[in-house]
Scaffold this motif. Structure first.
Motif, mmCIF file in Angstrom:
data_model
loop_
_atom_site.group_PDB
_atom_site.id
_atom_site.type_symbol
_atom_site.label_atom_id
_atom_site.label_comp_id
_atom_site.label_asym_id
_atom_site.label_seq_id
_atom_site.Cartn_x
_atom_site.Cartn_y
_atom_site.Cartn_z
ATOM 1 N N PRO A 281 -11.936 -15.080 7.724
ATOM 2 C CA PRO A 281 -13.119 -15.594 7.012
ATOM 3 C C PRO A 281 -14.040 -14.485 6.481
ATOM 4 O O PRO A 281 -14.522 -14.559 5.353
ATOM 5 C CB PRO A 281 -13.825 -16.450 8.065
ATOM 6 N N LYS A 282 -14.236 -13.432 7.271
ATOM 7 C CA LYS A 282 -15.116 -12.342 6.796
ATOM 8 C C LYS A 282 -14.409 -11.518 5.717
ATOM 9 O O LYS A 282 -15.034 -11.070 4.755
ATOM 10 C CB LYS A 282 -15.529 -11.453 7.967
ATOM 11 N N LEU A 322 -13.028 -25.572 -1.414
ATOM 12 C CA LEU A 322 -12.093 -25.505 -0.275
ATOM 13 C C LEU A 322 -12.719 -24.777 0.917
ATOM 14 O O LEU A 322 -12.365 -25.019 2.066
ATOM 15 C CB LEU A 322 -10.806 -24.773 -0.676
ATOM 16 N N ASN A 323 -13.644 -23.878 0.612
ATOM 17 C CA ASN A 323 -14.267 -23.073 1.668
ATOM 18 C C ASN A 323 -15.488 -23.743 2.296
ATOM 19 O O ASN A 323 -16.180 -23.116 3.105
ATOM 20 C CB ASN A 323 -14.656 -21.696 1.106
ATOM 21 N N GLY A 324 -15.734 -24.994 1.925
ATOM 22 C CA GLY A 324 -16.928 -25.708 2.408
ATOM 23 C C GLY A 324 -17.096 -25.703 3.919
ATOM 24 O O GLY A 324 -18.207 -25.548 4.437
ATOM 25 N N GLN A 325 -16.007 -25.856 4.639
ATOM 26 C CA GLN A 325 -16.090 -25.913 6.112
ATOM 27 C C GLN A 325 -15.777 -24.555 6.756
ATOM 28 O O GLN A 325 -15.461 -24.490 7.940
ATOM 29 C CB GLN A 325 -15.068 -26.932 6.662
ATOM 30 N N GLY A 326 -15.813 -23.505 5.993
ATOM 31 C CA GLY A 326 -15.418 -22.176 6.509
ATOM 32 C C GLY A 326 -14.351 -21.615 5.579
ATOM 33 O O GLY A 326 -13.570 -22.378 5.011
#
Ligand code: PMV
Length: 377
Positions: A281-282, A322-326
């Protein structure tokens, strides 16, 4: 007079920058204004293959210099010519085996009497503008340095040869993640004629622990969205990167800030940490921010430079959703409109499905990190 020809063939991968190179401090030697970090793409999916041949010239005939690119005769650019000239200057002569296994010895002046034929092809569409300069020019510089026997201090010397063709080409020397060090400490040291500076501007593979590196090899999936040029009707970019970099350095205040704060080096250090920690994620967040910053300084250039098109922006929007939840996907875009996506294998299908319904994408190439850089075959 030698009667036999000599030939060598190499292949080289493309690389995509996660931390972008934009701006030169030395136009001829191609010394970058900032360091950069790239990921090498698997050669099985995308690579350039280049054969160089030295052919004896018939009595009284002029030696030829020819380039055949993807089956068509092409022009020898001044960049390519400068690589060839450097090899001719540096060579001490060649001792090699010909096709029949005979050993040949040619001194430097004999080499000049030979025709040099370069045949290069990509296993992907060159016209699509998919970083073919990084693979093509690294391949050419490498195979020529091998042919002319001027590669004793491989890989350091080689990264300079590759840079003469295209800056980003020097990162195709290695597999995995690669850092191209700018080669000087402070922005105040920038100077157009410092040979010292060039000596220290080198590409190196990023050193991660074996476990972390294997984790990325095993888990990272790369999707390349080949975007349709739309109205532009051509895959050629509007502003070549060399011109774009120059105008950005001259006119963009944002670029000045990026260099003064040495944000590229800061991002390289952070990204290297995330790679070691296997923190997708980072890694994704910083990769996207770096790409955004390249396109922001391009917009801040006067007159502004646009590389993305509407489809590129739609891909970014879809990735953001797509990245809404992480973060499960990262995008990165170079000086063109194609989009490189990074995701973990477990999310590959989800990302592919979301992107493949978007209009304006000609093809999605699914690939992975390449373990190998340029090599002789
Ligand atoms: O190597 P060049 O001169 O084609 O410049 C490449 C610049 C970017 O692709 C936009 C960024 C990079 O680091 O590769």
């Amino acid at each position: 007079r030698a009667t036999k020809s000599l030939s060598l063939t190499a292949t080289s991968p493309i690389n995509i920058a996660l931390v972008k190179y934009w701006g030169k401090v030395h136009e001829q030697l191609i010394i970058p204004a900032n360091s950069s970090l790239s990921i090498t793409i698997d050669q099985a999916d995308l690579c350039s293959k280049t054969k160089v041949e030295l052919i004896p010239t018939a009595e009284g005939a002029e030696p030829q210099l020819r380039l055949v690119l993807n089956g068509k005769e092409d022009k020898i650019t001044s960049r390519i010519r400068s690589i060839i000239e450097l090899m001719r200057e540096r060579t001490q002569g060649v001792r090699a085996h010909d096709d029949q296994g005979h050993t040949l010895t040619l001194d430097a002046s004999e080499l000049r009497t030979h025709s040099l034929i370069i045949t290069s092809e990509n296993n992907f569409a060159t016209a699509s503008g998919l970083a073919s300069s990084s693979s093509g020019l690294s391949c050419l510089a490498f195979v020529l340095s091998q042919l002319y026997g001027v590669s004793e201090s491989f890989p350091d010397e080689y990264t300079k040869f590759a840079r003469l063709g295209s800056g980003s080409a020097c990162r195709s020397l290695y597999g995995g993640f690669v850092q191209w060090h700018r080669g000087f400490q402070a922005i105040q040291e920038l100077t157009e004629d410092s040979a010292k500076v060039s000596d220290q501007s080198l590409a190196r593979a990023v050193e991660l622990s074996q476990e972390s590196m294997e984790w990325w090899y095993n888990n990272l999936s790369i999707l390349i969205c080949v975007v349709n040029p739309g109205d532009a009707q051509t895959y050629q970019k509007d502003v070549p990167s060399t011109d774009g970099m120059k105008i950005t350095l001259e006119t963009s205040e944002l670029m000045k800030l990026r260099l003064e704060a040495d944000l590229a080096q800061k991002h390289i250090d952070q990204l290297t940490g995330y790679l070691e920690e296997r923190d997708f994620p980072k890694f994704a967040e910083l990769t996207m921010k770096e790409s955004n910053q390249l396109h922001a300084v391009c917009l801040d250039t006067y007159p502004p430079i646009f590389y993305m098109n509407e489809t590129s922006r739609q891909i970014i929007k879809t990735a953001t959703k797509l990245n809404g939840q992480g973060n499960i996907v990262a995008y990165s875009i170079d000086a063109g409109f194609h989009v490189f996506l990074f995701t973990l294998k477990e999310n590959q299908v989800k990302v592919h499905e979301a992107m493949s319904v978007l209009p304006g994408i000609d093809q999605i190439i699914i690939t992975r990190i390449g373990r190998e850089g340029v090599k002789l075959i």
